[in-house]
Design an enzyme around this catalytic site. Structure first.
Site, PDB file in Angstrom:
ATOM      1  N   CYS A 251       0.809  -1.141  -0.076  1.00 31.73           N
ATOM      2  CA  CYS A 251       0.000   0.153   0.084  1.00 31.73           C
ATOM      3  C   CYS A 251       0.818   1.256  -0.135  1.00 31.73           C
ATOM      4  O   CYS A 251       0.412   2.431  -0.673  1.00 31.73           O
ATOM      5  CB  CYS A 251      -0.872  -0.180   0.990  1.00 31.73           C
ATOM      6  SG  CYS A 251      -0.030   0.186   2.857  1.00 31.73           S
ATOM      7  N   HIS A 308      -2.168   1.328   7.020  1.00 32.70           N
ATOM      8  CA  HIS A 308      -2.457   1.242   5.483  1.00 32.70           C
ATOM      9  C   HIS A 308      -2.273   2.776   5.043  1.00 32.70           C
ATOM     10  O   HIS A 308      -2.340   3.876   5.814  1.00 32.70           O
ATOM     11  CB  HIS A 308      -3.874   1.030   5.349  1.00 32.70           C
ATOM     12  CG  HIS A 308      -4.504   0.925   3.977  1.00 32.70           C
ATOM     13  ND1 HIS A 308      -4.003   0.264   2.938  1.00 32.70           N
ATOM     14  CD2 HIS A 308      -5.267   1.787   3.291  1.00 32.70           C
ATOM     15  CE1 HIS A 308      -4.410   0.613   1.900  1.00 32.70           C
ATOM     16  NE2 HIS A 308      -5.205   1.532   1.971  1.00 32.70           N
ATOM     17  N   ASP A 331      -7.409   6.110  -2.826  1.00 34.47           N
ATOM     18  CA  ASP A 331      -6.892   4.761  -2.353  1.00 34.47           C
ATOM     19  C   ASP A 331      -6.628   3.900  -3.474  1.00 34.47           C
ATOM     20  O   ASP A 331      -7.448   3.496  -4.099  1.00 34.47           O
ATOM     21  CB  ASP A 331      -7.678   4.274  -1.290  1.00 34.47           C
ATOM     22  CG  ASP A 331      -6.907   3.132  -0.876  1.00 34.47           C
ATOM     23  OD1 ASP A 331      -5.820   2.833  -1.083  1.00 34.47           O
ATOM     24  OD2 ASP A 331      -7.655   2.581   0.287  1.00 34.47           O
TER      25      ASP A 331
END
Length: 582
Positions: A251, A308, A331
């Site tokens: 991520c 994250h 995202d």
């Protein structure tokens, strides 16, 4: 005698001066890279005579692909100093500049060269306008960043080189838009969507997410995800490899690559890290984890990531009637979801303020972000008869310590308040009620007290009545190769003695919350007198963490380990699982 036709001679595009004025000189000064909503100048010399407004006229056209348009016209030019003004809503990309001269009734055209148009955070008419110079320098011009990792009680950092001005990166970023055009409109014949930072950010997010720049997967057949320390080699490998997925990333690298592309195109951007983040929401606003009687995690599937990363970009959302810019979250990491969203919804920007207010119907994937930042964490004990017993519920962990690099310094900035109000505050509850009604359609018209009754059913009936206070305390911050020194503190809050049986285990939990092997477990009986407190040293029992170190060293290079205790209380037995977060 008629005057001669005016003949165009040498043309100087004046790249060094224009790039300096447009804050694009970091790309180099050998190409004309300018920002829209701001004029650029160049010089044209004529061979045989001076310009005469009564006989001479010039029109400029620009081409991009098969598309041609007028960008501006020349009304007069006596000295040969020509000014071209790309409007603040011009499409970003590479253009070819042509000059058409009409002189004494004759017309001819000449190609003057190419130039690049980017978004302009310095222009008040551009939706990406940012009025703070220090922020522009940080979020557009700074090539060096910091990624935050670890757990919320022990945040670590690592440097990252965005490299948005490195050679070839601008061309790679425009290639990403070219490939993403079919996702957005089915073809690239019409470039009009490239004038809107909302649509551009959607395409970039989609491309990074679905085309593996880099791919988020196991790394056994590729590069270790945590070995990357910059975006440039990732983008170069993708481009030179004919746009095939780069294996592999996580991520942090996905969000950082997107940040590089956005900054390169002129959209202010930054990387955000959140600690405790559910990666799949089968039950919106709730995370379920299942343990056996020893405390071993039985989920067998990623549920709760220790941290994250995603991207924030600055723009005014004209689709939401915003007149001023604000942060929008994007995202690029593929996440599981129980919702049936159209792909475009999960790639769209979400206004950060709408997440904080629980206004989930304003944005593309507000449900997704709100749920993952405000979920309750529920633990279940799996019994031999296949039944499950709820043993605890924690409303705290998700969406804590949202962190990013501070402007102009190497310090961490906590921006949790931008995404959510203080836990337990009136505004926090009001935002939760609004979101709850949108996430659960059955509660559209429910009163606040009705929702409160529903939420109260999640509360743990055991912890409040146990009469035992427990916590785990790590007395050192171990470096790589050092032993973990852990104390287990117990206190009897009642006036009568207690004899309790404790089942303890240590289990490897990867950074993304995936449970691995148990490497230690034990069973201990402890007697506590009335109001008595005890300290139990667990360090000797955990000397077997050398096994953990050997396993995790091949999986992710790191120098810090962290231990946190999750307590599961059932009747008179307390099962403690030590989650070791790498």
């Amino acid at each position: 005698m008629l005057p001669p036709i005016l003949l165009l001679g040498d043309v100087d595009l004046n790249c060094p001066s224009n790039c300096q004025i447009h804050n694009t000189h970091f790309f180099g000064t050998d190409r004309q890279i300018i920002r829209r909503g701001q004029a650029f100048n160049f010089y044209a010399r004529f061979h045989n005579r001076e310009w005469d407004d009564s006989m001479d006229q010039a029109i400029f056209t620009v081409e991009t692909g098969s598309h041609t348009q007028n960008m501006c016209s020349l009304s007069q030019s006596i000295s040969g100093n020509i000014s071209v003004f790309p409007p603040s809503n011009a499409c970003i990309g590479r253009y070819i500049l042509n000059m058409q001269i009409t002189s004494c009734g004759h017309t001819y055209q000449r190609c003057l060269g190419d130039f690049y148009v980017l978004f302009n955070p310095w222009c008040a008419d551009d939706p990406v306008y940012m009025d703070n110079q220090a922020q522009r320098e940080e979020y557009v011009l700074n090539e060096h960043g910091i990624l935050y990792e670890g757990v919320h009680k022990h945040i670590t950092s690592r440097p990252w080189h965005f490299g948005q001005f490195e050679d070839g990166i601008l061309d790679i970023c425009l290639k990403i838009l070219d490939m993403g055009a079919s996702y957005h409109h089915g073809s690239d014949r019409d470039h009009c969507w490239r004038n809107d930072p909302v649509h551009v950010s959607m395409v970039v997010n989609h491309m990074v997410r679905t085309n593996g720049i880099p791919e988020n997967n196991d790394y056994l057949k590729g590069t270790k995800p945590f070995s990357w320390n910059g975006s440039v080699p990732i983008l170069q490998q993708w481009y030179n490899g004919r746009c095939r997925p780069v294996r592999y990333g996580y991520c942090g690298s996905l969000a950082s690559v997107m940040c590089t592309v956005m900054r390169c195109l002129g959209i202010p951007s930054r990387v955000i890290t959140n600690f405790c983040f559910p990666c799949s929401n089968e039950n919106p606003l709730g995370i379920n984890e299942i343990f056996d009687c020893t405390g071993k995690n039985l989920c067998g599937k990623d549920k709760l990531w220790r941290y994250h990363c995603w991207n924030e970009s600055w723009m005014a959302r004209r689709d939401l009637n915003q007149c001023c810019g604000d942060w929008q979250c994007l995202d690029p990491t593929p996440l599981e979801t129980a919702y049936v969203f159209v792909s475009i919804l999960l790639s769209g920007p979400t206004w950060v303020r709408s997440i904080r207010e629980g206004e989930l119907d304003l944005d593309y994937d507000g449900h997704h972000m709100f749920s993952r930042l405000n979920s309750n964490y529920v633990g279940w004990l799996s019994q031999n008869n296949a039944k499950k017993t709820k043993v605890f519920c924690d409303t705290w962990p998700c969406g804590q310590h949202l962190s990013t690099k501070s402007v102009g310094s190497e310090q961490l900035e906590d921006i949790t308040g931008s995404y959510k109000y203080e836990l337990g505050s009136v505004k926090s509850k009001e935002a939760y009620y609004r979101a709850y009604r949108r996430i659960h359609p059955g509660y559209c018209n429910a009163s606040n007290c009705h929702i409160d009754r529903e939420l109260s059913s999640l509360k743990n009936p055991f912890l409040s009545d146990s009469g035992i206070n427990m916590r785990l305390k790590m007395t050192n911050c171990p470096m790589y190769g050092e032993d973990v020194q852990l104390h287990w503190l117990l206190e009897n809050l009642r006036s009568e003695p207690k004899t309790l049986k404790f089942n303890l285990c240590a289990q490897i939990i990867t950074y993304n919350g995936c449970p691995m092997d148990q490497f230690w477990k034990d069973s201990v009986s402890v007697t506590l007198g009335p109001r008595e407190g005890k300290k139990v040293d667990l360090s000797n029992a955990l000397l077997t963490t050398v096994l953990f170190r050997r396993q995790i060293a091949d999986r992710r290079p790191t120098i810090f380990y962290r231990i946190s205790g999750d307590l599961i209380l059932v009747g008179s037995e307390i099962n403690i699982m030590l989650n070791i977060d790498s």
